[in-house]
Design an enzyme around this catalytic site. Sequence first.
Site, PDB file in Angstrom:
ATOM      1  N   ARG A 124     -60.196 -85.978 100.548  1.00  0.00           N
ATOM      2  CA  ARG A 124     -59.472 -85.285  99.473  1.00  0.00           C
ATOM      3  C   ARG A 124     -58.014 -85.722  99.368  1.00  0.00           C
ATOM      4  NH1 ARG A 124     -62.273 -81.058 101.821  1.00  0.00           N
ATOM      5  NH2 ARG A 124     -64.214 -80.605 100.703  1.00  0.00           N
ATOM      6  N   LYS A 146     -50.861 -93.976  88.728  1.00  0.00           N
ATOM      7  CA  LYS A 146     -52.184 -94.052  88.086  1.00  0.00           C
ATOM      8  C   LYS A 146     -53.055 -94.999  88.893  1.00  0.00           C
ATOM      9  CE  LYS A 146     -51.464 -95.015  83.599  1.00  0.00           C
ATOM     10  NZ  LYS A 146     -51.906 -95.177  82.203  1.00  0.00           N
ATOM     11  N   GLU A 188     -45.144-108.127  80.574  1.00  0.00           N
ATOM     12  CA  GLU A 188     -44.785-106.734  80.874  1.00  0.00           C
ATOM     13  C   GLU A 188     -43.270-106.587  81.043  1.00  0.00           C
ATOM     14  OE1 GLU A 188     -47.138-104.495  80.587  1.00  0.00           O
ATOM     15  OE2 GLU A 188     -48.905-105.780  80.738  1.00  0.00           O
ATOM     16  N   LYS A 230     -39.377 -97.963  84.355  1.00  0.00           N
ATOM     17  CA  LYS A 230     -40.649 -97.239  84.478  1.00  0.00           C
ATOM     18  C   LYS A 230     -40.451 -95.916  85.219  1.00  0.00           C
ATOM     19  CE  LYS A 230     -45.547 -97.332  85.010  1.00  0.00           C
ATOM     20  NZ  LYS A 230     -46.802 -98.024  85.258  1.00  0.00           N
ATOM     21  N   GLU A 240     -48.826 -88.737  81.556  1.00  0.00           N
ATOM     22  CA  GLU A 240     -49.042 -89.435  80.294  1.00  0.00           C
ATOM     23  C   GLU A 240     -49.466 -88.511  79.162  1.00  0.00           C
ATOM     24  OE1 GLU A 240     -50.701 -93.346  80.723  1.00  0.00           O
ATOM     25  OE2 GLU A 240     -51.377 -93.397  78.654  1.00  0.00           O
ATOM     26  N   ARG A 244     -44.862 -91.484  78.013  1.00  0.00           N
ATOM     27  CA  ARG A 244     -45.443 -92.564  78.812  1.00  0.00           C
ATOM     28  C   ARG A 244     -46.382 -93.439  77.976  1.00  0.00           C
ATOM     29  NH1 ARG A 244     -47.688 -91.790  85.041  1.00  0.00           N
ATOM     30  NH2 ARG A 244     -48.205 -93.980  85.381  1.00  0.00           N
ATOM     31  N   ASN A 248     -47.625 -98.536  76.388  1.00  0.00           N
ATOM     32  CA  ASN A 248     -48.737 -99.347  75.886  1.00  0.00           C
ATOM     33  C   ASN A 248     -48.316-100.297  74.774  1.00  0.00           C
ATOM     34  OD1 ASN A 248     -51.074 -98.372  77.407  1.00  0.00           O
ATOM     35  ND2 ASN A 248     -50.535 -96.400  76.492  1.00  0.00           N
ATOM     36  N   HIS A 251     -50.417-103.306  73.616  1.00  0.00           N
ATOM     37  CA  HIS A 251     -51.744-103.226  74.233  1.00  0.00           C
ATOM     38  C   HIS A 251     -52.867-102.893  73.254  1.00  0.00           C
ATOM     39  CE1 HIS A 251     -49.296-103.544  77.780  1.00  0.00           C
ATOM     40  NE2 HIS A 251     -50.353-103.596  78.554  1.00  0.00           N
ATOM     41  N   HIS A 255     -55.599-105.536  73.975  1.00  0.00           N
ATOM     42  CA  HIS A 255     -56.936-105.255  74.500  1.00  0.00           C
ATOM     43  C   HIS A 255     -58.016-105.765  73.548  1.00  0.00           C
ATOM     44  CE1 HIS A 255     -55.262-101.871  77.245  1.00  0.00           C
ATOM     45  NE2 HIS A 255     -55.391-102.996  77.910  1.00  0.00           N
ATOM     46  N   HIS A 268     -54.237-111.832  80.186  1.00  0.00           N
ATOM     47  CA  HIS A 268     -53.769-110.511  79.772  1.00  0.00           C
ATOM     48  C   HIS A 268     -52.353-110.554  79.194  1.00  0.00           C
ATOM     49  CE1 HIS A 268     -53.332-106.176  79.825  1.00  0.00           C
ATOM     50  NE2 HIS A 268     -52.242-106.284  80.559  1.00  0.00           N
TER      51      HIS A 268
HETATM   52  N1  NAD Z   1     -52.221 -98.331  87.516  1.00  0.00           N
HETATM   53  C1  NAD Z   1     -51.488 -98.769  86.527  1.00  0.00           C
HETATM   54  O1  NAD Z   1     -50.578 -98.078  86.049  1.00  0.00           O
HETATM   55  C2  NAD Z   1     -51.743-100.139  85.960  1.00  0.00           C
HETATM   56  C3  NAD Z   1     -50.849-100.700  85.041  1.00  0.00           C
HETATM   57  C4  NAD Z   1     -51.090-101.982  84.586  1.00  0.00           C
HETATM   58  C5  NAD Z   1     -52.208-102.686  85.028  1.00  0.00           C
HETATM   59  N2  NAD Z   1     -53.071-102.118  85.914  1.00  0.00           N
HETATM   60  C6  NAD Z   1     -54.248-102.840  86.425  1.00  0.00           C
HETATM   61  O2  NAD Z   1     -53.792-103.971  87.167  1.00  0.00           O
HETATM   62  C7  NAD Z   1     -54.828-104.933  87.187  1.00  0.00           C
HETATM   63  C8  NAD Z   1     -54.224-106.319  87.014  1.00  0.00           C
HETATM   64  O3  NAD Z   1     -53.322-106.548  88.054  1.00  0.00           O
HETATM   65  P1  NAD Z   1     -52.862-108.026  88.447  1.00  0.00           P
HETATM   66  O4  NAD Z   1     -52.514-108.765  87.222  1.00  0.00           O
HETATM   67  O5  NAD Z   1     -51.848-107.888  89.516  1.00  0.00           O
HETATM   68  O6  NAD Z   1     -54.228-108.697  88.961  1.00  0.00           O
HETATM   69  P2  NAD Z   1     -54.861-108.974  90.393  1.00  0.00           P
HETATM   70  O7  NAD Z   1     -54.631-107.883  91.325  1.00  0.00           O
HETATM   71  O8  NAD Z   1     -56.268-109.384  90.157  1.00  0.00           O
HETATM   72  O9  NAD Z   1     -54.061-110.255  90.875  1.00  0.00           O
HETATM   73  C9  NAD Z   1     -54.172-111.445  90.146  1.00  0.00           C
HETATM   74  C10 NAD Z   1     -54.559-112.620  91.041  1.00  0.00           C
HETATM   75  O10 NAD Z   1     -53.425-113.023  91.793  1.00  0.00           O
HETATM   76  C11 NAD Z   1     -53.760-113.191  93.172  1.00  0.00           C
HETATM   77  N3  NAD Z   1     -52.540-112.876  93.910  1.00  0.00           N
HETATM   78  C12 NAD Z   1     -51.994-111.665  94.121  1.00  0.00           C
HETATM   79  N4  NAD Z   1     -50.814-111.787  94.728  1.00  0.00           N
HETATM   80  C13 NAD Z   1     -50.619-113.104  94.930  1.00  0.00           C
HETATM   81  C14 NAD Z   1     -49.554-113.853  95.496  1.00  0.00           C
HETATM   82  N5  NAD Z   1     -48.435-113.263  95.919  1.00  0.00           N
HETATM   83  N6  NAD Z   1     -49.685-115.189  95.545  1.00  0.00           N
HETATM   84  C15 NAD Z   1     -50.803-115.805  95.043  1.00  0.00           C
HETATM   85  N7  NAD Z   1     -51.818-115.156  94.491  1.00  0.00           N
HETATM   86  C16 NAD Z   1     -51.723-113.810  94.433  1.00  0.00           C
HETATM   87  C17 NAD Z   1     -54.902-112.256  93.383  1.00  0.00           C
HETATM   88  O11 NAD Z   1     -55.698-112.681  94.475  1.00  0.00           O
HETATM   89  C18 NAD Z   1     -55.645-112.333  92.067  1.00  0.00           C
HETATM   90  O12 NAD Z   1     -56.546-113.403  92.078  1.00  0.00           O
HETATM   91  C19 NAD Z   1     -55.826-104.556  86.103  1.00  0.00           C
HETATM   92  O13 NAD Z   1     -56.999-104.074  86.705  1.00  0.00           O
HETATM   93  C20 NAD Z   1     -55.122-103.427  85.369  1.00  0.00           C
HETATM   94  O14 NAD Z   1     -56.016-102.472  84.837  1.00  0.00           O
HETATM   95  C21 NAD Z   1     -52.844-100.863  86.392  1.00  0.00           C
END
Ligand code: NAD
Length: 371
Positions: A124, A146, A188, A230, A240, A244, A248, A251, A255, A268
Amino acid sequence: VSAPVTVTVSVPSGSYEVLIGQGVLERVGAVVAETCAARHVALVADETVADYFAEESLDSLGTAGIRGELLVIPPGEGSKTWVRAGDVLESMARAGLDRAGAVVALGGGVVGDLAGFCAAVYMRGVALVQVPTTLLSQVDSSIGGKTAVDLSAGKNLAGAFIQPRAVVSDTATLASLSETEWRSGLAEVAKSAVLDGEGFMAWLEAHAEAVVARDPDAVQEAVTRCVAFKAEVVGADERESGPRETLNLGHTLGHAIENVAGYGAVPHGLAVAEGMRLAAWLAERHAGAQPGLAERQGALLDSLGLTRTRRVYDIGRLRKAVSADKKSREGRPRFVLAVAPGEAKVDAVPEELLMEGLDWWVSSAGKGEKS
Ligand SMILES: NC(=O)c1ccc[n+]([C@@H]2O[C@H](COP(=O)([O-])OP(=O)(O)OC[C@H]3O[C@@H](n4cnc5c(N)ncnc54)[C@H](O)[C@@H]3O)[C@@H](O)[C@H]2O)c1
């Protein structure tokens, strides 16, 4: 090289610090010890990130007297599933992690979302520390609490809010990021700058070249400005329900592009940048946006290397995909419309204008034209 800095995130459910700087990964053990009082943690990482940074993280935890269990998942969005979360939770239980334990999410947004979700539901809820290693996760996903996993019906459909106890953003880890991942983060950064206001937007315009070249000081400054921005938005709207939503920006179409092109075909960040271009076009015509803002934003995106997609899209399919956006109300898509740097609203646009905008976007993107 600039000294590390700290930004505080204050939300109704608590406050925490984001440590940002070159080489701060070595402090992760001390940060966990200070903020979680845990002696046993699950260190979750994907294979790529584990190869680069698991050893240093485990050493740092060990020095602070904390036992780290390394749990490794395959890299990529395909790992952000309910089933994978179950595997991680089972591993945590097998390792004997108890309520006093903690989860350390080491990696990009995929690991942050997945491991964060596991922390929210394990017994939990146990303490969570985010250690983001992509630009996108340092400037966006690690802040704000989130977390989610994807279901077959769509992205992020099962999730929970859990604020981390701390965030450790080592900007030196970004040196190994691929160009595609780097650009995803830059979109971003541009989004944050436009939404934050004139100060950040002008700073980014002046330092775009240094940021693109990953100059350490410029990167630290960009990450710090994004986190501060942020933190402010999340502080005003933890769950949100209002402001917040403006995060987006870009987006709605972004998307839709990812959906129509086929997931992964358009990075992306490029999709979000295209979405920002359409949103700016709409904002000028529908929301009384400051004249020239669309052009200024377009030039900023160009200078960050967020080039046009050059693909040709079917407008009908795009229009349909736009409606699937979570901001839609009763099937009517809504867009985040920046009317001036630091000022945005969320609004539906008339159907005719939307179709005209999509038409403009498809033809300008297909020709690789500047917006
Ligand atoms: N929670 C939130 O508020 C929020 C906001 C925006 C996006 N997201 C989520 O984030 C995700 C995307 O995140 P991302 O773009 O970081 O993708 P990711 O976590 O898949 O990382 C991208 C790639 O980079 C590699 N990588 C990571 N760090 C590295 C480093 N320092 N050196 C070399 N390679 C490295 C990873 O192995 C992966 O292959 C999506 O699922 C999205 O929905 C969440």
